[in-house]
Design an enzyme around this catalytic site. Structure first.
Site, PDB file in Angstrom:
ATOM      1  CG  HIS A   1      -9.228   0.042  -0.041  1.00 57.87           C
ATOM      2  ND1 HIS A   1      -8.573  -0.130   1.164  1.00 57.87           N
ATOM      3  CD2 HIS A   1     -10.562  -0.012   0.255  1.00 57.87           C
ATOM      4  CE1 HIS A   1      -9.463  -0.280   2.140  1.00 57.87           C
ATOM      5  NE2 HIS A   1     -10.673  -0.200   1.615  1.00 57.87           N
TER       6      HIS A   1
ATOM      7  CG  MET B   1     -11.141   3.175   2.622  1.00 55.88           C
ATOM      8  SD  MET B   1      -9.607   3.154   3.568  1.00 55.88           S
ATOM      9  CE  MET B   1      -8.432   3.236   2.231  1.00 55.88           C
TER      10      MET B   1
ATOM     11  CG  ASP C   1      -5.075   2.283   1.130  1.00 56.51           C
ATOM     12  OD1 ASP C   1      -6.042   1.502   1.048  1.00 56.51           O
ATOM     13  OD2 ASP C   1      -3.958   1.947   1.565  1.00 56.51           O
TER      14      ASP C   1
ATOM     15  CG  MET D   1     -11.460  -2.849   5.805  1.00 62.41           C
ATOM     16  SD  MET D   1      -9.973  -2.432   4.864  1.00 62.41           S
ATOM     17  CE  MET D   1      -8.969  -1.590   6.082  1.00 62.41           C
TER      18      MET D   1
ATOM     19  CG  MET E   1      -8.191   7.104   2.937  1.00 58.32           C
ATOM     20  SD  MET E   1      -7.117   7.265   4.372  1.00 58.32           S
ATOM     21  CE  MET E   1      -6.531   5.585   4.533  1.00 58.32           C
TER      22      MET E   1
ATOM     23  CG  ASP F   1      -6.048  -2.803   3.605  1.00 58.17           C
ATOM     24  OD1 ASP F   1      -4.977  -2.502   4.157  1.00 58.17           O
ATOM     25  OD2 ASP F   1      -6.698  -2.018   2.883  1.00 58.17           O
TER      26      ASP F   1
ATOM     27  CG  HIS G   1      -3.969  -1.723  -1.298  1.00 55.28           C
ATOM     28  ND1 HIS G   1      -5.119  -2.416  -1.622  1.00 55.28           N
ATOM     29  CD2 HIS G   1      -4.294  -0.930  -0.242  1.00 55.28           C
ATOM     30  CE1 HIS G   1      -6.091  -2.064  -0.793  1.00 55.28           C
ATOM     31  NE2 HIS G   1      -5.622  -1.160   0.058  1.00 55.28           N
TER      32      HIS G   1
ATOM     33  CB  SER H   1      -0.892   0.019   1.243  1.00 44.97           C
ATOM     34  OG  SER H   1      -1.387   1.337   1.427  1.00 44.97           O
TER      35      SER H   1
HETATM   36  C1  DX5 Z   1      -6.176   1.483   6.002  1.00 44.32           C
HETATM   37  C2  DX5 Z   1      -5.729   1.221   4.573  1.00 44.32           C
HETATM   38  C3  DX5 Z   1      -4.587   0.291   4.481  1.00 44.32           C
HETATM   39  C4  DX5 Z   1      -3.313   0.765   5.094  1.00 44.32           C
HETATM   40  C5  DX5 Z   1      -2.538  -0.433   5.532  1.00 44.32           C
HETATM   41  O1  DX5 Z   1      -7.336   2.200   6.002  1.00 44.32           O
HETATM   42  O2  DX5 Z   1      -6.788   0.654   3.833  1.00 44.32           O
HETATM   43  O3  DX5 Z   1      -4.366  -0.136   3.145  1.00 44.32           O
HETATM   44  O4  DX5 Z   1      -2.535   1.530   4.234  1.00 44.32           O
HETATM   45  O5  DX5 Z   1      -1.434   0.005   6.231  1.00 44.32           O
HETATM   46  P1  DX5 Z   1      -0.654  -0.910   7.246  1.00 44.32           P
HETATM   47  O6  DX5 Z   1      -0.156  -2.086   6.479  1.00 44.32           O
HETATM   48  O7  DX5 Z   1       0.446  -0.004   7.691  1.00 44.32           O
HETATM   49  O8  DX5 Z   1      -1.597  -1.279   8.342  1.00 44.32           O
HETATM   50 ZN    ZN Z   2      -6.404  -0.319   1.807  1.00 42.37          ZN
END
Ligand code: DX5
Ligand code: ZN
Length: 219
Positions: free
Chosen positions: A65, A67, A34, A136, A36, A174, A32, A7
Site C-alpha cells: 500500500h 502512501m 504500508d 480507506m 509512507m 483499511d 499488508h 498490516s
Molecule cells: C493507515 C494504514 C493502515 C494501518 C491500519 O494509514 O494504511 O494499514 O496500518 O492500522 P489499524 O488496523 O491499526 O488501524
Molecule cells: Zn494500509
C-alpha cells in the site's frame, strides 16, 4: 469472500520475521505493507529494503500500500523488492491511468485507494483495469485510529458501482478494523480486511483466528 491482511505497521519490528510467521501459520491470507513517505501522509514508515528482507521469510501475497506522492517513480523497485500487488492512492497520482498501466506492465496486481473524502467517481477512467479498490476507513497515515462509519456506506456504494460497470476488482478496507466492526463491514460488501493493531497487539495467532471465527470462515 473474506481475506485477512495483517498490516505489519503495528508489528514489533525487533521480531518482524517471527511475527509474520505467526500470522501466516494462523491463516492470514495476505501481508499488508504500508509504505509512507512523509509527504503524501505526515508519517514515514519503511521502504524497499524491509520488503526485500521479509520476502524470503514468507510465502504470503505481499500487498503493498503506497502512501507516497507520485508512486509511478518507484513501482519497478517495489516489484523487484517482492511486491505481489501494488495499491496506489488516486490522490497521489498526477496521471492515474498511466500509473495503473505501469503497475500492470510490471506483472503484479494493481489497486487504487481512496481516502475518506475522495469520491468513488475518481475511479471512472480506470475501474475496468483494476484488481482491487482500497476504501480507506480512516485518514491514511497512522495505525490505531478509529474507523469512520461513513466509509462503510462508501463500501456499499462501491459494490453497486462495480455491478453497474461489471468490473472485476475486489473491495478492500483499511483502518480501524477490529473484532467489533469486521462483521458489519463484511456485510456491507468488503472482501479484503487490513488489520494492524487488532492483529499484532497481543497474541498474533489468536487474533487471526478470532477474526476468522467472527466471520465464520475458521479453518
Ligand atoms: C493507515 C494504514 C493502515 C494501518 C491500519 O494509514 O494504511 O494499514 O496500518 O492500522 P489499524 O488496523 O491499526 O488501524
Ligand atoms: Zn494500509
Amino acid at each position: 469472500m473474506f481475506k485477512l491482511a495483517p498490516s505489519i505497521l503495528a508489528a514489533d519490528f525487533a521480531k518482524l520475521g517471527e511475527q509474520i510467521a505467526l500470522a501466516e501459520q494462523a491463516g492470514a491470507d495476505e501481508l499488508h505493507i504500508d509504505v509512507m513517505d512523509g509527504v503524501f501522509v505526515p508519517s514515514i514508515s519503511f521502504g524497499m529494503p524491509v520488503i526485500q528482507s521479509i520476502r524470503s521469510a514468507s510465502k504470503m501475497f505481499f500487498d503493498v500500500h503506497l502512501m507516497i506522492t507520485e508512486p509511478v517513480r518507484y513501482l519497478e523497485e517495489f516489484v523487484k523488492a517482492g511486491a505481489d500487488g501494488i495499491t496506489v492512492h488516486a490522490e497521489a497520482c498526477g496521471n492515474l491511468a498511466a500509473t495503473v498501466r505501469k503497475v500492470k506492465e510490471l506483472g503484479v496486481r494493481v489497486g487504487v485507494s481512496i481516502k475518506p473524502n475522495t469520491p468513488i467517481s475518481v475511479l471512472d477512467e480506470v475501474a475496468s483495469e483494476l484488481d482491487r479498490v482500497l476504501v480507506m476507513t480512516v485518514e491514511p497515515g497512522f495505525g490505531g485510529q478509529k474507523l469512520i462509519p461513513e466509509c462503510v456506506d462508501k463500501v456499499k456504494a462501491l459494490v453497486e458501482y462495480r455491478e453497474e460497470r461489471a468490473a472485476g476488482f475486489d473491495i478492500q478496507v483499511d483502518g480501524g478494523i477490529g473484532l467489533s466492526n469486521v462483521k458489519s463491514v463484511y456485510e456491507a460488501g468488503a472482501e479484503v480486511f487490513v488489520a494492524g493493531t487488532a492483529v499484532f497487539r497481543g497474541d498474533v495467532a489468536q487474533n487471526v483466528k478470532a477474526f476468522k471465527e467472527e466471520i465464520g470462515v475458521a479453518d
